[in-house]
Enzyme design. Sequence first.
Site, PDB file in Angstrom:
ATOM      1  N   HIS A 131      18.170  26.373   6.722  1.00 25.63           N
ATOM      2  CA  HIS A 131      17.887  28.250   6.737  1.00 25.63           C
ATOM      3  C   HIS A 131      18.190  29.103   7.623  1.00 25.63           C
ATOM      4  O   HIS A 131      18.080  30.012   7.347  1.00 25.63           O
ATOM      5  CB  HIS A 131      16.583  27.637   5.923  1.00 25.63           C
ATOM      6  CG  HIS A 131      16.007  29.080   5.222  1.00 25.63           C
ATOM      7  ND1 HIS A 131      16.846  29.207   4.056  1.00 25.63           N
ATOM      8  CD2 HIS A 131      14.898  29.519   5.572  1.00 25.63           C
ATOM      9  CE1 HIS A 131      16.083  30.351   3.014  1.00 25.63           C
ATOM     10  NE2 HIS A 131      15.221  30.521   4.499  1.00 25.63           N
ATOM     11  N   GLN A 164       9.377  26.946   5.727  1.00 24.19           N
ATOM     12  CA  GLN A 164       8.565  27.250   6.314  1.00 24.19           C
ATOM     13  C   GLN A 164       8.621  28.025   7.443  1.00 24.19           C
ATOM     14  O   GLN A 164       8.398  26.741   8.720  1.00 24.19           O
ATOM     15  CB  GLN A 164       7.606  26.716   5.612  1.00 24.19           C
ATOM     16  CG  GLN A 164       6.045  27.343   5.924  1.00 24.19           C
ATOM     17  CD  GLN A 164       5.414  28.423   5.023  1.00 24.19           C
ATOM     18  OE1 GLN A 164       5.403  28.016   3.818  1.00 24.19           O
ATOM     19  NE2 GLN A 164       4.680  29.296   6.216  1.00 24.19           N
ATOM     20  N   ASP A 174      21.744  37.571  -2.275  1.00 26.52           N
ATOM     21  CA  ASP A 174      21.089  38.643  -2.012  1.00 26.52           C
ATOM     22  C   ASP A 174      22.027  38.493  -0.340  1.00 26.52           C
ATOM     23  O   ASP A 174      23.052  37.966  -0.017  1.00 26.52           O
ATOM     24  CB  ASP A 174      19.208  38.631  -1.493  1.00 26.52           C
ATOM     25  CG  ASP A 174      19.570  36.535  -0.496  1.00 26.52           C
ATOM     26  OD1 ASP A 174      20.090  36.164   0.202  1.00 26.52           O
ATOM     27  OD2 ASP A 174      18.951  36.397  -1.193  1.00 26.52           O
ATOM     28  N   ASP A 178       1.382  -1.713   0.412  1.00 23.04           N
ATOM     29  CA  ASP A 178       0.263   0.405   0.243  1.00 23.04           C
ATOM     30  C   ASP A 178       0.854   1.538   0.272  1.00 23.04           C
ATOM     31  O   ASP A 178       0.246   2.374   0.342  1.00 23.04           O
ATOM     32  CB  ASP A 178      -1.110  -0.020   1.291  1.00 23.04           C
ATOM     33  CG  ASP A 178      -0.043  -0.023   2.543  1.00 23.04           C
ATOM     34  OD1 ASP A 178       0.837   0.019   2.535  1.00 23.04           O
ATOM     35  OD2 ASP A 178      -0.850  -0.348   3.661  1.00 23.04           O
ATOM     36  N   LYS A 218      19.215  44.572  -4.043  1.00 23.17           N
ATOM     37  CA  LYS A 218      18.151  44.754  -5.198  1.00 23.17           C
ATOM     38  C   LYS A 218      17.852  46.989  -4.303  1.00 23.17           C
ATOM     39  O   LYS A 218      17.130  46.866  -3.773  1.00 23.17           O
ATOM     40  CB  LYS A 218      16.554  43.991  -4.772  1.00 23.17           C
ATOM     41  CG  LYS A 218      16.070  43.756  -5.774  1.00 23.17           C
ATOM     42  CD  LYS A 218      15.018  42.952  -5.707  1.00 23.17           C
ATOM     43  CE  LYS A 218      14.862  41.841  -5.372  1.00 23.17           C
ATOM     44  NZ  LYS A 218      14.261  40.758  -4.924  1.00 23.17           N
TER      45      LYS A 218
END
Length: 282
Positions: free
Chosen positions: A119, A89, A158, A34, A181
């Site tokens: 991160h 996230q 960045d 399964d 930027k």
Amino acid sequence: MNIIAGPASQLLAGRVTEVLKANLLISEFRKFPDGELYTRVVDDIGSVVTIIQSTVTDSDFIALLQLIDACSDASRVNVVIPYMGYARQDKKFKAGEAISARALARTIKADNVYTINIHDTSILDYFDAKTIDLDATPMIGKYIKNMKFINPLIIAPDDGAINIAKSASSDLGIDYDYLEKTRLSGEAVLIQPKNVNVKGRDVIIIDDIISTGGTIAETISLLRKQGAHEVFAACVHPVLSSNAILKIFKAGVKGIIATDTIDKGVSVVSVAPVIASVIGNI
Ligand code: R5P
């Protein structure tokens, strides 16, 4: 020292074992009809054990939880998560969102948890364990040191990656910079190196993760327009989802340099010595 390799980190765990002359345990990873995963550590687990498993996919995460559970009778369990998925996230960007990194970290029960260039280090607080985030960027720096470049420059795409650029360039005597930027109007932005002219120079762009390749491809195009000679892309975690490699080569990269936190064809730098340096002392 007994080492258990999760299915996503077998090569890296083998390399760590080799550095430490430790004992690599054989495990079995299968799927039931399964689709559910079956995980078993075949060799004797012993009392002090280190599990090494990156969580690139959801299944990798389940395998990690299964391995931790299999080690329930050990007196000390260390977990190394070289690449932790869902780490981007790490906060609520919109109301009602899950903080996925927190949701996953909370399920990991261990004595020590080691991550590599996670991160955001704020995620470490969510683990029910002592935590350390290791830095693999000096290993990338060491690799770069043996390459031949024209007036090289290491650049972060960045300011969030500036520490990675700084760490990779330390001891190399190579300049580092980041792209800034500037919004020129409602529609137009100017992205350029903050301090340094790239004309005629070889540039190594470095980031923590290359995922879709969008950030790196855009940065390569820009640097080439600004007259950079050859442009290389480097990262700790080569997620390289979908057609990322195509986009990066289409943008004109000379080569991609990454570590083996995720085992890919571009994983030319091993983080095994970085992991060995901490778990060897436990
Ligand atoms: C973002 O915060 C990260 O540091 C990377 O720049 C990002 O994850 C790269 O993603 P992509 O390759 O999808 O542009």
